[in-house]
Design a protein around this motif. Structure first.
Motif, mmCIF file in Angstrom:
data_model
loop_
_atom_site.group_PDB
_atom_site.id
_atom_site.type_symbol
_atom_site.label_atom_id
_atom_site.label_comp_id
_atom_site.label_asym_id
_atom_site.label_seq_id
_atom_site.Cartn_x
_atom_site.Cartn_y
_atom_site.Cartn_z
ATOM 1 N N ALA A 254 -3.766 3.107 -2.879
ATOM 2 C CA ALA A 254 -3.060 3.276 -1.480
ATOM 3 C C ALA A 254 -1.547 2.769 -1.763
ATOM 4 N N ASN A 255 -0.919 4.142 -1.448
ATOM 5 C CA ASN A 255 0.959 4.037 -1.676
ATOM 6 C C ASN A 255 1.193 4.096 -0.126
ATOM 7 N N ILE A 256 1.155 2.922 0.636
ATOM 8 C CA ILE A 256 1.711 2.954 1.944
ATOM 9 C C ILE A 256 2.486 1.698 2.241
ATOM 10 N N ILE A 257 3.297 1.736 3.520
ATOM 11 C CA ILE A 257 4.130 0.724 3.783
ATOM 12 C C ILE A 257 3.225 -0.638 4.006
ATOM 13 N N ALA A 258 3.775 -1.804 3.639
ATOM 14 C CA ALA A 258 3.120 -3.022 3.896
ATOM 15 C C ALA A 258 2.357 -3.387 5.060
ATOM 16 N N GLU A 259 2.770 -3.051 6.244
ATOM 17 C CA GLU A 259 2.062 -3.274 7.517
ATOM 18 C C GLU A 259 0.967 -2.320 7.580
ATOM 19 N N ILE A 260 1.079 -1.268 7.200
ATOM 20 C CA ILE A 260 -0.386 -0.455 7.243
ATOM 21 C C ILE A 260 -1.337 -0.885 6.069
ATOM 22 N N LEU A 261 -0.808 -1.213 5.006
ATOM 23 C CA LEU A 261 -1.744 -1.549 4.146
ATOM 24 C C LEU A 261 -2.425 -2.903 4.419
ATOM 25 N N CYS A 262 -1.961 -3.730 5.178
ATOM 26 C CA CYS A 262 -2.528 -5.049 5.704
ATOM 27 C C CYS A 262 -3.758 -4.460 6.578
ATOM 28 N N ASP A 263 -3.526 -3.514 7.291
ATOM 29 C CA ASP A 263 -4.634 -3.021 8.390
ATOM 30 C C ASP A 263 -5.744 -2.380 7.526
ATOM 31 N N LYS A 273 -16.637 -1.318 -5.879
ATOM 32 C CA LYS A 273 -17.742 -1.930 -6.415
ATOM 33 C C LYS A 273 -17.351 -3.141 -7.075
ATOM 34 N N LYS A 274 -18.241 -4.169 -7.145
ATOM 35 C CA LYS A 274 -17.942 -5.548 -7.398
ATOM 36 C C LYS A 274 -17.295 -5.450 -8.811
ATOM 37 N N GLY A 275 -15.808 -6.012 -8.662
ATOM 38 C CA GLY A 275 -15.074 -5.801 -10.057
ATOM 39 C C GLY A 275 -14.310 -4.745 -9.974
ATOM 40 N N GLY A 276 -14.268 -4.102 -9.125
ATOM 41 C CA GLY A 276 -13.273 -2.716 -8.823
ATOM 42 C C GLY A 276 -12.041 -3.265 -8.465
ATOM 43 N N ILE A 277 -10.899 -2.099 -8.851
ATOM 44 C CA ILE A 277 -9.766 -2.468 -8.835
ATOM 45 C C ILE A 277 -8.960 -1.474 -7.692
ATOM 46 N N TYR A 278 -8.125 -2.413 -6.952
ATOM 47 C CA TYR A 278 -7.260 -2.040 -5.721
ATOM 48 C C TYR A 278 -5.833 -1.872 -6.139
ATOM 49 N N VAL A 279 -5.235 -0.769 -6.479
ATOM 50 C CA VAL A 279 -3.758 -0.332 -6.653
ATOM 51 C C VAL A 279 -3.098 -0.159 -5.360
ATOM 52 N N THR A 280 -2.123 -1.040 -5.049
ATOM 53 C CA THR A 280 -1.377 -0.911 -3.908
ATOM 54 C C THR A 280 0.072 -0.853 -4.391
ATOM 55 N N SER A 281 0.759 0.063 -3.383
ATOM 56 C CA SER A 281 2.291 0.132 -3.748
ATOM 57 C C SER A 281 2.702 0.726 -2.334
ATOM 58 N N GLY A 282 4.110 0.946 -2.443
ATOM 59 C CA GLY A 282 4.922 1.266 -1.026
ATOM 60 C C GLY A 282 5.310 -0.073 -0.383
ATOM 61 N N ILE A 283 5.258 -1.014 -1.238
ATOM 62 C CA ILE A 283 5.695 -2.549 -0.493
ATOM 63 C C ILE A 283 7.141 -2.996 -0.724
ATOM 64 N N LEU A 284 7.818 -3.004 0.244
ATOM 65 C CA LEU A 284 9.315 -3.838 -0.046
ATOM 66 C C LEU A 284 8.862 -5.123 -0.450
ATOM 67 N N THR A 285 9.737 -5.616 -1.679
ATOM 68 C CA THR A 285 9.305 -6.851 -2.393
ATOM 69 C C THR A 285 9.424 -7.946 -1.529
ATOM 70 N N GLU A 286 10.155 -8.124 -0.486
ATOM 71 C CA GLU A 286 10.137 -9.094 0.472
ATOM 72 C C GLU A 286 8.768 -9.374 1.284
ATOM 73 N N LYS A 287 8.070 -8.001 1.250
ATOM 74 C CA LYS A 287 6.674 -8.076 2.044
ATOM 75 C C LYS A 287 5.512 -8.368 1.232
ATOM 76 N N GLU A 288 5.785 -8.551 -0.153
ATOM 77 C CA GLU A 288 4.526 -9.015 -0.891
ATOM 78 C C GLU A 288 3.683 -9.681 -0.490
ATOM 79 N N LEU A 290 2.763 -10.564 2.373
ATOM 80 C CA LEU A 290 2.129 -10.114 3.628
ATOM 81 C C LEU A 290 0.680 -9.285 3.129
ATOM 82 N N VAL A 291 0.912 -8.476 2.077
ATOM 83 C CA VAL A 291 -0.407 -7.867 1.408
ATOM 84 C C VAL A 291 -1.108 -8.723 0.615
#
Length: 318
Positions: A254-263, A273-288, A290-291
């Motif tokens: 999910a490459n979306i801004i931090a506020e929407i990632l939190c939703d 799946k158990k052990g599955g990977i979640y890749v997030t991006s689109g996050i301004l560093t100062e909002k790490e 939050l996510v």
């Protein structure tokens, strides 16, 4: 087709907040102009990112959005002004003046073509259709993607998209099933399939993603049935959640801004799946944080934090 264009004059510091405000209202055809966008050689980014000729000390930013005029624009503008007023109580948003204009869809896309050129993400070459004939891959190129943005997000040159692609290539295993939230032009899902994923299920709110993805799948010779796409909000729609399926994916991106990632994030573990990977991006560093807090509260752990420029990419594990 004639579109209404509304331009909000704001500040660089308020850019992400105003962009998030518009996305929260269901507006996804957004164009951003500011002095800190990447150079033309590296730019592309979200659809419509343009580098204006402003002085380096200018804190001015311009955010435009488009409507087809079929809805109640006056009611929408009233709601936007109310939210901007509330935002201005604790953040410098500049004048927040909204200026109306009109444009044809053809003009919109042609303007974008002036700023979207072939570029590399590590050893991946991204080529728009209008430059295919004159673009020759350099030695060491491992993958050539043919991506036209249409009126969708996600052409790939923006730092956040590069972070997402690098994480996908690092953590994806051959045969993995991938959930792509906020698909845009389909670039992340296409990279996943070209890197060994067996299938991709994409979700997005913007109907403009459908023709963009269809064209990009065809250009990249993606087999029929390997990339399924649905419109809707996976965080709120039971229909979308059921269509996606539960405990079904090895990797979600999910490459979306931090506020929407939190939703979105609280819903993600149900589909991994158990052990599955979640890749997030689109996050301004100062909002790490939050996510990260949203993911930890959802039962996931941090695997890696990546940075480029002012942006962060965070990899989690269920």
């Amino acid at each position: 087709m004639q579109w209404n264009k509304y331009t909000i004059h704001t500040t660089y510091g308020a850019e992400e907040a105003v962009n998030g405000l518009l996305l929260d209202l269901g507006i996804s055809s957004i164009e951003i102009e500011d002095r800190k966008l990447p150079s033309p050689e590296m730019s592309g980014g979200l659809f419509g990112d343009v580098v204006p000729d402003w002085d380096a000390s200018d804190n001015h930013a311009v955010i435009s959005f488009y409507t087809d005029g079929e809805g109640n624009d006056e009611e929408l503008l009233k709601e936007i002004r109310e939210k901007l007023s509330a935002l201005g109580q604790y953040l410098d948003i500049g004048t927040a003046e909204i200026v109306k204009d009109t444009t044809r869809e053809e003009d919109w896309i042609d303007r974008w073509k002036e700023h979207f050129h072939s570029f590399y993400i590590d050893d991946i070459l991204i080529v728009p259709g209008w430059e295919e004939e004159e673009t020759v891959p350099k030695e060491g190129t491992s993958l050539v993607l043919h991506i036209d943005p249409g009126t969708a997000f996600g052409t790939g040159a923006h730092e956040s998209t590069r972070l997402a692609i690098r994480a996908i290539r690092k953590y994806l295993k051959k045969g993995d099933r991938v959930l792509d939230i906020g698909t845009g032009s389909g670039i992340l899902g296409i990279v996943a399939l070209k890197s060994g994923a067996s299938s991709v299920f994409g979700t997005d709110l913007d109907e403009n993603t459908l023709p963009a993805i269809e064209e990009n799948l065809m250009k990249n010779e993606i087999p029929d049935g390997s990339f399924e796409m649905i419109l809707g909000d996976i965080a709120k729609s039971e229909m979308v959640q059921e269509k996606a399926g539960y405990d079904a994916y090895d990797l979600c991106c999910a490459n979306i801004i931090a506020e929407i990632l939190c939703d979105i994030t609280p819903q993600v573990p149900a589909h991994l799946k158990k052990g599955g990977i979640y890749v997030t991006s689109g996050i301004l560093t100062e909002k790490e944080d939050l996510v990260i807090q949203s993911a930890l509260a959802s039962g996931m752990s941090v695997v890696e934090i990546l940075h480029e420029g002012e942006w962060s990419g965070i990899v989690f594990k269920r």
